[in-house]
Design an enzyme around this catalytic site. Structure first.
Site, mmCIF file in Angstrom:
data_model
loop_
_atom_site.group_PDB
_atom_site.id
_atom_site.type_symbol
_atom_site.label_atom_id
_atom_site.label_comp_id
_atom_site.label_asym_id
_atom_site.label_seq_id
_atom_site.Cartn_x
_atom_site.Cartn_y
_atom_site.Cartn_z
ATOM 1 N N LEU A 19 1.006 -1.190 0.130
ATOM 2 C CA LEU A 19 0.036 -0.192 -0.094
ATOM 3 C C LEU A 19 0.846 1.336 -0.016
ATOM 4 O O LEU A 19 1.862 1.388 0.639
ATOM 5 C CB LEU A 19 -0.788 -0.165 1.195
ATOM 6 C CG LEU A 19 -1.724 -1.211 1.434
ATOM 7 C CD1 LEU A 19 -2.408 -1.275 2.840
ATOM 8 C CD2 LEU A 19 -3.019 -1.204 0.390
ATOM 9 N N ASP A 61 3.499 -5.714 2.506
ATOM 10 C CA ASP A 61 3.896 -4.678 3.555
ATOM 11 C C ASP A 61 4.401 -5.209 4.869
ATOM 12 O O ASP A 61 4.572 -4.750 5.785
ATOM 13 C CB ASP A 61 2.676 -3.822 3.901
ATOM 14 C CG ASP A 61 2.283 -3.075 2.917
ATOM 15 O OD1 ASP A 61 3.318 -2.163 2.364
ATOM 16 O OD2 ASP A 61 1.078 -2.760 2.348
ATOM 17 N N HIS A 160 -0.243 7.368 9.978
ATOM 18 C CA HIS A 160 -0.383 6.901 11.472
ATOM 19 C C HIS A 160 0.083 8.266 12.233
ATOM 20 O O HIS A 160 0.947 9.214 12.100
ATOM 21 C CB HIS A 160 0.964 6.081 11.450
ATOM 22 C CG HIS A 160 0.576 4.657 10.721
ATOM 23 N ND1 HIS A 160 1.366 3.950 10.060
ATOM 24 C CD2 HIS A 160 -0.538 3.858 10.943
ATOM 25 C CE1 HIS A 160 0.796 2.740 9.762
ATOM 26 N NE2 HIS A 160 -0.570 2.711 10.242
ATOM 27 N N CYS A 247 8.817 1.873 11.533
ATOM 28 C CA CYS A 247 7.908 0.852 11.002
ATOM 29 C C CYS A 247 8.752 -0.515 11.146
ATOM 30 O O CYS A 247 8.076 -1.553 10.832
ATOM 31 C CB CYS A 247 7.300 1.367 9.680
ATOM 32 S SG CYS A 247 7.288 2.679 8.976
HETATM 33 C C1 CIR Z 1 0.919 0.619 4.708
HETATM 34 O O1 CIR Z 1 0.634 1.386 4.158
HETATM 35 O O2 CIR Z 1 0.696 -0.145 5.601
HETATM 36 C C2 CIR Z 1 2.661 0.390 4.427
HETATM 37 N N1 CIR Z 1 2.812 0.731 3.002
HETATM 38 C C3 CIR Z 1 3.321 1.275 5.158
HETATM 39 C C4 CIR Z 1 3.350 1.228 6.710
HETATM 40 C C5 CIR Z 1 4.064 2.144 7.515
HETATM 41 N N2 CIR Z 1 3.959 1.702 8.880
HETATM 42 C C6 CIR Z 1 4.221 2.615 9.884
HETATM 43 O O3 CIR Z 1 4.516 3.741 9.649
HETATM 44 N N3 CIR Z 1 4.195 2.109 11.034
#
Ligand code: CIR
Length: 252
Positions: A19, A61, A160, A247
């Protein structure tokens, strides 16, 4: 707050199918792996015991492992990720965390770990497109009896909470201008992250060392004034998929 361990997951070859809201093009897989390896080596150099899980190509992801759990000294909470394509990621994290911690779950509500910022005995929980009020309620019902305070923060348009607010040690928060006057953050020193450098606000604090994305000179200059050791790291490929430094690991 002191971390001794981290759990990470190798980025899968499918990582470009994850995503994203960014318009930065597709991530290069080889470069993604190189940047990931660099990150692993930094955490190891900081003396964390690092568990690196195998890539899981069914979940593009899944290397953004922070979203699957919230780990605290007493226990680990397996989240219920808000994006349907990511919900299945938790099944492979739970048995790993169970080796370290008692496990609790977010069951009915939705929650991404990227919306949960822990600062000592406090949690700030972002209400976002991924984390809803029921997720917050379930989370608070687990942690408040343990003596933690929980503050909700409406994330607005951001992905987030940790896309816009992070802890930098010394009672200092890095945050976007819109959150400076939020009552939840009163009592902290603030470093306001310029909108052009907002991505770098997702700086990672590990036991009073700061790890910050390469290429954001204004924030770097301000971080230097905190007097803590700082490491910079390339993050271009993660940024293409809305991923930042926090992340990529679960730290505890
Ligand atoms: C998403 O949209 O879920 C992933 N592409 C990116 C997640 C990033 N996660 C985070 O900032 N904790």
């Amino acid at each position: 707050m002191h971390f001794t361990s981290a759990i990470l997951r190798i980025p899968p070859a499918t990582c470009a199918s994850g995503l994203t809201t960014a318009s930065l093009g597709a991530p290069d897989f080889k470069k993604t792996r190189e940047q990931f390896n660099h990150y692993v080596s930094i955490l190891s150099d900081l003396n964390l015991t690092v568990t690196v899980l195998p890539a899981n190509p069914a979940f593009p992801d899944s290397h953004f492992v922070e979203d699957t759990a919230v780990v605290m000294p007493e226990l680990a909470i397996i989240t219920h990720p808000g994006a349907p394509s990511r919900a299945g990621e938790v099944a492979t994290i739970e048995p790993v965390l169970a080796r370290f911690k008692r496990i609790e779950h977010i069951r009915n509500g939705r929650m991404d770990g990227g919306d949960v910022l822990m600062v000592d005995r406090r949690f700030f929980v972002g209400l976002s497109g991924r984390t809803n009020r029921e997720g917050l309620r379930e989370f608070a019902a687990i942690v408040e009896p343990l003596g933690y305070r929980v503050d909700a923060v409406d994330v607005g348009a951001g992905l987030h909470l940790k896309s816009i607010v992070n802890y930098a040690g010394n009672n200092t928060l890095l945050l976007s201008a819109a959150f400076v006057h939020h009552p939840a953050f009163a009592g902290f020193e603030h470093i306001v992250v310029d909108s052009e450098e907002e991505y770098a606000g997702n700086t990672l604090w590990i036991n009073d060392t700061l790890i910050t994305p390469d290429g954001y000179p204004r924030l770097l200059a301000r971080l230097k004034k905190l007097g803590l050791p700082i490491m910079t790291i390339p993050t271009s490929e993660f940024k293409k998929m809305d991923g930042g430094l926090t992340c990529l690991s679960l730290r505890f």
